[in-house]
Design an enzyme around this catalytic site. Structure first.
Site, PDB file in Angstrom:
ATOM      1  N   HIS A  52       0.840  -1.191   0.000  1.00 58.39           N
ATOM      2  CA  HIS A  52       0.000   0.000   0.000  1.00 58.39           C
ATOM      3  C   HIS A  52       0.882   1.250   0.000  1.00 58.39           C
ATOM      4  O   HIS A  52       2.098   1.162   0.185  1.00 58.39           O
ATOM      5  CB  HIS A  52      -0.958  -0.002   1.202  1.00 58.39           C
ATOM      6  CG  HIS A  52      -0.282   0.008   2.530  1.00 58.39           C
ATOM      7  ND1 HIS A  52      -0.207  -1.090   3.354  1.00 58.39           N
ATOM      8  CD2 HIS A  52       0.371   0.994   3.187  1.00 58.39           C
ATOM      9  CE1 HIS A  52       0.452  -0.781   4.444  1.00 58.39           C
ATOM     10  NE2 HIS A  52       0.821   0.478   4.370  1.00 58.39           N
TER      11      HIS A  52
HETATM   12  P1  TYD Z   1      -1.890  -2.714   7.187  1.00 52.83           P
HETATM   13  O1  TYD Z   1      -1.448  -1.303   7.376  1.00 52.83           O
HETATM   14  O2  TYD Z   1      -2.466  -3.089   5.860  1.00 52.83           O
HETATM   15  O3  TYD Z   1      -0.696  -3.714   7.513  1.00 52.83           O
HETATM   16  P2  TYD Z   1       0.738  -3.912   6.833  1.00 52.83           P
HETATM   17  O4  TYD Z   1       1.147  -2.643   6.205  1.00 52.83           O
HETATM   18  O5  TYD Z   1       1.607  -4.223   7.940  1.00 52.83           O
HETATM   19  O6  TYD Z   1       0.681  -5.071   5.910  1.00 52.83           O
HETATM   20  O7  TYD Z   1      -2.926  -3.055   8.341  1.00 52.83           O
HETATM   21  C1  TYD Z   1      -3.450  -4.361   8.518  1.00 52.83           C
HETATM   22  C2  TYD Z   1      -4.757  -4.235   9.280  1.00 52.83           C
HETATM   23  O8  TYD Z   1      -4.518  -3.662  10.570  1.00 52.83           O
HETATM   24  C3  TYD Z   1      -5.772  -3.349   8.594  1.00 52.83           C
HETATM   25  O9  TYD Z   1      -7.048  -3.949   8.771  1.00 52.83           O
HETATM   26  C4  TYD Z   1      -5.734  -2.056   9.359  1.00 52.83           C
HETATM   27  C5  TYD Z   1      -5.309  -2.483  10.747  1.00 52.83           C
HETATM   28  N1  TYD Z   1      -4.477  -1.475  11.439  1.00 52.83           N
HETATM   29  C6  TYD Z   1      -5.000  -0.758  12.485  1.00 52.83           C
HETATM   30  O10 TYD Z   1      -6.168  -0.938  12.890  1.00 52.83           O
HETATM   31  N2  TYD Z   1      -4.212   0.174  13.110  1.00 52.83           N
HETATM   32  C7  TYD Z   1      -2.952   0.419  12.706  1.00 52.83           C
HETATM   33  O11 TYD Z   1      -2.245   1.293  13.291  1.00 52.83           O
HETATM   34  C8  TYD Z   1      -2.409  -0.319  11.592  1.00 52.83           C
HETATM   35  C9  TYD Z   1      -1.014  -0.084  11.096  1.00 52.83           C
HETATM   36  C10 TYD Z   1      -3.214  -1.262  10.991  1.00 52.83           C
END
Ligand code: TYD
Length: 136
Positions: A52
């Site tokens: 992302h």
């Molecule tokens: P995501 O940012 O997509 O994870 P990564 O970049 O590590 O692969 O987040 C994964 C899930 O966690 C998504 O449903 C959003 C949630 N999330 C939160 O609720 N709070 C946060 O601070 C973060 C980073 C993610």
């Protein structure tokens, strides 16, 4: 924001025979105030995270344990950073797509962020990211 503004920052390290200590103060060792901290752990072999971009969020990514690769992409160029040193962090600017791969067993990806969690700040779709990124 251009890829060359994303860089490795050396963090303070207090070396000690009893074990080393690293600290990070928002606004001092990194160029933003810290609003949020999160970490990835128990990542199974072969799993990939990230995939992302963010509109405004700034982050510092630290391999506090083990190692992994962070591939940054500004829509024009890609750069691969292998993080394996707890006294270094990778500064990730806004408008950068990131993929995080190649996690070693037991690794911990520790992230300092400039804003609270806000799903509206994410690009989850690479094509939408590219449309805005190439305008920069
Ligand atoms: P995501 O940012 O997509 O994870 P990564 O970049 O590590 O692969 O987040 C994964 C899930 O966690 C998504 O449903 C959003 C949630 N999330 C939160 O609720 N709070 C946060 O601070 C973060 C980073 C993610």
């Amino acid at each position: 924001m251009p890829l060359n503004e994303c860089q490795i920052i050396k963090l303070p390290k207090i070396s000690d025979p009893r074990g080393n200590l690293t600290f990070i103060e928002g606004g001092a060792h990194i160029p933003f105030e810290i609003k949020r901290v999160y970490y990835l752990y128990d990542v199974p072999g072969g799993a990939e995270r990230g995939a992302h971009g963010h509109r405004e969020l700034r982050q510092l990514i630290v391999a506090v344990s083990g190692s992994f690769d962070v591939i940054l992409n500004d829509g024009k160029k890609k750069k691969n950073f292998h993080l394996n040193n707890p006294s270094e962090g990778l500064l990730v600017c806004p408008m950068i797509w990131r993929d995080i791969t190649n996690f070693s067993s037991g690794s911990v990806c520790f992230v300092l962020a400039s804003k609270e969690y806000d799903e509206e700040d994410y690009y989850r779709d690479y094509a939408s990211f590219l449309i805005d990124a190439v305008k920069q």
